[in-house]
Design an enzyme around this catalytic site. Structure first.
Site, mmCIF file in Angstrom:
data_model
loop_
_atom_site.group_PDB
_atom_site.id
_atom_site.type_symbol
_atom_site.label_atom_id
_atom_site.label_comp_id
_atom_site.label_asym_id
_atom_site.label_seq_id
_atom_site.Cartn_x
_atom_site.Cartn_y
_atom_site.Cartn_z
ATOM 1 N N SER A 68 6.066 -0.398 5.248
ATOM 2 C CA SER A 68 5.582 -1.696 4.797
ATOM 3 C C SER A 68 5.071 -2.511 5.993
ATOM 4 C CB SER A 68 6.691 -2.408 4.022
ATOM 5 O OG SER A 68 6.176 -3.460 3.249
ATOM 6 N N ASP A 125 2.770 2.729 -5.873
ATOM 7 C CA ASP A 125 3.057 1.624 -4.950
ATOM 8 C C ASP A 125 1.803 0.765 -4.793
ATOM 9 O OD1 ASP A 125 3.804 -0.068 -2.870
ATOM 10 O OD2 ASP A 125 4.147 1.542 -1.433
#
Length: 197
Positions: A68, A125
């Protein structure tokens, strides 16, 4: 109260890289302002520690890893290290669920400097599709898209929008995504506090 990573992610303006940290990089190479500022907070200390380890161990290669926001910082660190470590040092990067870090010039530069970069994206995602390409953000090459347990594909090119098995076709908008897939599993490993007991 918002966390540091949410505040960092929300600052989506693009700015050139600091030439003190990234010597020789042109002003056409622009990155997410929040990621750039977060990277600058730790870059000199990381470089000093990596140089010390490389010297003491006689290492010829360095690997950076992140998920991330950590993946965005790992991409910046990979480029930073490639410009500031001795010539011949091999830099490898592995990122998971990484948002787009910069413009096309950044993606092209990263691809040219880091030949061993894999961006692993998990199923639906939505983080890897933000910030949007309409905001002049782009991923470079190296996408590996996990389709399910034991099944992944390597996606050709940069920000592949043609292959139906790659991230952009799987998650064309944030509304088609699933934030839980951001947490894994990545090769059987879940990332995030909701999976901690």
């Amino acid at each position: 109260m918002l966390s540091f990573s949410l505040l960092t992610d929300a600052n989506i303006l693009q700015d050139p890289l600091d030439t003190k940290l990234f010597p020789g990089v042109g002003s056409n190479v622009k990155v997410h302002d929040g990621f750039r500022n977060a990277h600058a907070l730790t870059a000199p200390k990381i470089l000093a520690e990596v140089k010390s380890l490389v010297a003491s161990k006689g290492a010829k290669s360095v690997t950076v890893i992140g998920h991330s926001l950590g993946g965005a910082l790992a991409e910046l660190d990979a480029l930073y290290l490639s410009l500031n470590l001795p010539a011949g040092t091999s830099i490898r990067a592995r990122t998971y669920g990484t948002p787009r870090v910069g413009n096309e010039a950044f993606a092209t530069l990263l691809d040219s400097k880091i030949r061993d970069l894999k961006r692993i994206n998990n199923r639906r995602d939505l983080i890897p599709i933000v910030p949007g390409r309409f905001l002049n953000f782009a991923h470079g090459e190296g996408e590996v898209h996990i389709l399910g347990p034991g099944k992944a594909v390597s996606c050709s090119g940069a920000d592949n929008s043609v292959d139906s098995q790659c991230q952009i076709k799987t998650v064309p908008t944030i509304f088609d995504g699933d934030i839980i897939d951001h947490l894994g599993p990545y090769e059987g490993i879940y990332i995030g506090t909701i999976y901690c007991s």
